[in-house]
Design a protein around this motif. Structure first.
Motif, short mmCIF file in Angstrom:
data_model
loop_
_atom_site.label_atom_id
_atom_site.label_comp_id
_atom_site.label_asym_id
_atom_site.label_seq_id
_atom_site.Cartn_x
_atom_site.Cartn_y
_atom_site.Cartn_z
N GLU A 42 14.88 48.29 85.23
CA GLU A 42 15.27 46.89 85.23
C GLU A 42 16.76 46.68 84.96
O GLU A 42 17.34 45.67 85.35
CB GLU A 42 14.45 46.11 84.19
CG GLU A 42 14.62 46.58 82.74
CD GLU A 42 13.74 47.76 82.38
OE1 GLU A 42 13.67 48.10 81.19
OE2 GLU A 42 13.11 48.36 83.30
N ASN A 43 17.39 47.63 84.28
CA ASN A 43 18.83 47.53 84.00
C ASN A 43 19.41 48.93 83.89
O ASN A 43 19.65 49.43 82.79
CB ASN A 43 19.07 46.75 82.70
CG ASN A 43 20.56 46.53 82.44
OD1 ASN A 43 21.38 46.52 83.35
ND2 ASN A 43 20.90 46.36 81.16
N PRO A 44 19.64 49.61 85.02
CA PRO A 44 19.99 51.03 85.00
C PRO A 44 21.24 51.34 84.18
O PRO A 44 22.29 50.72 84.38
CB PRO A 44 20.20 51.37 86.47
CG PRO A 44 19.42 50.33 87.22
CD PRO A 44 19.54 49.08 86.40
N GLY A 45 21.09 52.29 83.28
CA GLY A 45 22.23 52.72 82.47
C GLY A 45 22.73 54.09 82.83
O GLY A 45 23.82 54.49 82.43
N ILE A 46 21.93 54.83 83.63
CA ILE A 46 22.33 56.18 84.01
C ILE A 46 21.59 56.59 85.28
O ILE A 46 20.41 56.25 85.46
CB ILE A 46 22.05 57.19 82.87
CG1 ILE A 46 22.53 58.60 83.26
CG2 ILE A 46 20.57 57.18 82.48
CD1 ILE A 46 22.44 59.61 82.11
N VAL A 51 23.95 54.03 93.61
CA VAL A 51 23.97 52.89 94.54
C VAL A 51 22.56 52.35 94.75
O VAL A 51 22.33 51.14 94.82
CB VAL A 51 24.62 53.29 95.88
CG1 VAL A 51 24.55 52.14 96.88
CG2 VAL A 51 26.07 53.72 95.66
N LEU A 52 21.59 53.25 94.85
CA LEU A 52 20.19 52.84 94.97
C LEU A 52 19.77 52.05 93.74
O LEU A 52 19.12 51.00 93.85
CB LEU A 52 19.31 54.08 95.14
CG LEU A 52 17.80 53.85 95.23
CD1 LEU A 52 17.45 53.06 96.49
CD2 LEU A 52 17.05 55.18 95.20
N ALA A 53 20.14 52.52 92.55
CA ALA A 53 19.80 51.82 91.31
C ALA A 53 20.45 50.45 91.24
O ALA A 53 19.91 49.52 90.64
CB ALA A 53 20.23 52.66 90.11
N PRO A 62 25.64 53.60 86.57
CA PRO A 62 25.60 52.81 87.81
C PRO A 62 26.46 51.56 87.80
O PRO A 62 27.02 51.18 88.83
CB PRO A 62 24.11 52.46 87.94
CG PRO A 62 23.40 53.53 87.19
CD PRO A 62 24.29 53.85 86.03
N ALA A 63 26.58 50.90 86.67
CA ALA A 63 27.31 49.63 86.63
C ALA A 63 28.81 49.82 86.86
O ALA A 63 29.48 48.91 87.35
CB ALA A 63 27.06 48.94 85.30
#
Length: 625
Positions: free
Chosen positions: A576-580, A469-471, A276-277
């Motif tokens: 809290e911190n989406p990685g995938i 985008v939601l994440a 996501p980032a």
């Protein structure tokens, strides 16, 4: 007897005649000699530069030097597409007296079928310019090379060339992502740069190979060589070295891609995972795959027909071309649309008796749970995937407001940067139906769209993108496959504006409901959420393949396999911190919570807990799937 008259011999007359004739002969000889001398002077002096150039051109030949194609690697430097040395057979038709006879002889020498003569003749015409070699055959074996060497004197204009040939070591799992190269055909010859593609016989046809063809190909060079009367090279007089194509590092993680392919276990479906980032596509699996190496040197008619006639469509890239009803995976997005448009509040409830009826209509639109969920609010409606709540929400929103909001997440659009051939899907609206079918929009169609059915179609890539985008709380990222070109990082442009909600807390409300899908007592995917080492948000979906009658019940046991529902699941983690972010679709597998969610869980575990997860020994298929 008649009287005979004696005549005297006139020697002076004879001498005059002889002298005249001799003089005429001398003048004629002198005139001819003068003509020859004048012609010789013209050729040797006046036309000296012209003929010395022509002579050199017969003796000196300029040959193209094709560049080495750039390599393709995964994000960790694992080689995905390489170049292997091989021997190719080429022909220069201008140096062949009888092309058809020569090709017939070639077929006899190599023991090829007689029908190959026509194919070889067609290939001899597929080149950019005269006197340029055309590719006849690739990957010659040692026996063929020896036979050609022995018969070389009988085959003028035909040469064996050592070149590098594209090879895909992990072809099945990477075939749709990488695509493949193939022989340059007659149509491509017309559009290619004749100078840069001189001596090049292959070009990217699909996937990354086609998307980045200009960078992967490089720049052709040339060399000037001296030849003898038979055209054999005697020595090199000069050269301009080719510039090799650029190596490209992809965003794909080969281990994660392989795991996704193994989890699908040959079933028809797709798994797409995005960071996501950054928008980097970590995995883009389409199953079943195919052997792309067959296309490099020219696939046989038998093999191609086998792929074309396969009912599982291995050539079809489901990840970017497959268009499926997104089903209940869109309910979190729809809840945000209701909140943003003021149609609902988090506490507003709807009573579900097991069905929904439009005002002043008798038709019942059933909930998946026939006896209903009773009174549900927004959070519970997402957790239990209640259809009645979202029928009502879609009706109150209306199709056009719903479509406008979903476009903000990329539904119905191509939003990727370098994914060749991605489909746009369908995000229906009243205007869309009027333009497509020339008909008005009916309220009942809005209800179908409200649970991700009806005209609404989405690709796995679109679902994964929207989930990313939601994440990101509405921050847009552009999905892309290239991480670095050479040493330069790829920074794709942002294709859509960020999504800003009137109340930022609404993101957390939806995240909480999606977390309860995995861990709540009523969560539809709670079995896949057991023993989580991170916070995971997910949403299952079950898409109908055909339309049921109003009071008809779905019974998988009575249907053939290809009429079973599609299983879908979308998720992201950690919350809290989406990685995938991930989207899973398994065609005709049944319920998404039991058949797609376990696959998503294993993919997330593999990425987020890599040190603990052994990807190479990951189970192929769980009991739940």
């Amino acid at each position: 007897m008649p009287k005979r008259r004696d005549t005297l011999k006139d020697t002076e007359q004879e001498v005059r005649v002889f002298r005249n004739r001799s003089l005429l002969a001398v003048l004629l000889v002198l005139l001819m000699s003068g003509g020859l001398a004048a012609r010789l002077f013209y050729l040797q002096v006046v036309q000296h530069d012209v003929f010395i150039t022509r002579s050199d051109q017969n003796r000196v030949r300029v040959e193209p030097l094709p560049p080495n194609r750039g390599l393709l690697m995964d994000r960790n430097g694992v080689l995905l597409a390489e170049n292997r040395p091989t021997y190719n057979l080429t022909i220069v038709p201008e140096r062949v007296d009888d092309l058809e006879a020569t090709l017939g002889l070639l077929v006899d020498i190599l023991g090829l079928p007689e029908s190959d003569v026509a194919a070889l003749k067609a290939r001899s015409r597929q080149r950019q310019r005269p006197f340029q070699p055309a590719l006849l055959l690739s990957e010659l074996d040692e026996r063929q090379i020896a036979q050609l060497a022995v018969n070389r004197y009988r085959l003028p204009g035909i040469e064996v060339e050592a070149q590098l040939l594209r090879y895909y070591p992990d072809t099945d799992i990477m075939s749709h992502v990488l695509g493949y190269v193939g022989r340059i055909n007659a149509e491509e010859v017309k559009t290619l740069d004749k100078g840069n593609y001189a001596g090049t016989h292959f070009i990217g046809k699909t996937g990354i190979e086609r998307e980045y063809e200009a960078l992967l190909h490089g720049t052709a060079g040339l060399r000037k060589v001296e030849t003898n009367a038979r055209g054999r090279v005697l020595r090199e007089l000069g050269r301009t070295d080719p510039v090799p194509g650029q190596d490209i590092t992809l965003t794909i993680d080969k281990q994660l891609q392989q795991l996704g392919y193994e989890l699908l276990d040959g079933r028809r479906g797709s798994i797409v995972a995005i960071e996501p980032a950054t928008g980097e596509i970590l995995a883009m699996v389409s199953s079943p795959g195919f052997d792309a190496n067959l296309f490099v040197t020219g696939i046989s008619h038998r093999d191609y027909q086998g792929l074309r006639s396969n009912p599982d469509l291995p050539l079809y890239n489901r990840a970017i071309r497959g268009q499926y009803p997104p089903a209940s995976t869109i309910k979190p997005f729809e809840a945000l649309a209701g909140l943003e448009n003021g149609v609902i509040t988090p506490k507003k409830t709807v009573y579900d008796p097991g069905f929904y009826k439009l005002p002043e209509h008798s038709r019942r639109y059933h909930n998946w749970l026939r006896w209903g969920h009773g009174r549900v609010d927004m959070r519970r409606a997402i957790v239990v995937s209640n259809d009645t709540y979202f029928y009502n929400l879609a009706h109150e929103l209306g199709i056009d407001r719903l479509a406008d909001f979903m476009h903000r997440f990329g539904f119905g659009e191509v939003t990727s940067h370098d994914v060749h051939g991605a489909a746009s899907g369908v995000m229906p609206s009243s205007e869309w139906k009027r333009e497509r079918y020339g008909q008005v929009w009916f309220p009942g169609e809005t209800l179908s769209v409200g649970i991700g059915q009806g005209y609404w179609l989405s690709t796995p890539l679109q679902l994964a993108t929207a989930t990313a985008v939601l994440a990101n709380r509405g921050e847009w990222v552009t999905p892309h496959l290239a991480k670095r070109i050479g040493d330069e990082p790829v920074e794709p442009p942002q294709v859509k504006d960020d999504i800003e909600l009137a109340n930022e807390e609404w993101w957390d409300l939806v995240y909480g409901a999606m977390e309860d899908v995995m861990t709540g007592s009523e969560g539809t995917a709670r079995r896949s959420g057991e023993d989580l080492d991170y916070r995971m948000a997910g949403k299952s979906g079950t898409a109908q393949v055909f339309t049921l009658a109003n009071d008809e019940r779905y019974n998988a046991a009575e249907l053939e396999e290809r009429l079973h529902d599609h299983a879908l699941f979308t998720a992201f983690a950690p919350i809290e911190n989406p990685g995938i972010a991930i989207a899973v679709i398994v065609e005709n597998a049944g319920g998404g919570s039991s058949n797609a969610a376990p696959l998503a869980r294993k993919m997330l575990d593999a990425w987020l807990l890599r040190e603990e997860a052994e990807l190479d020994e990951a189970p192929i298929r769980s009991e739940e799937s």
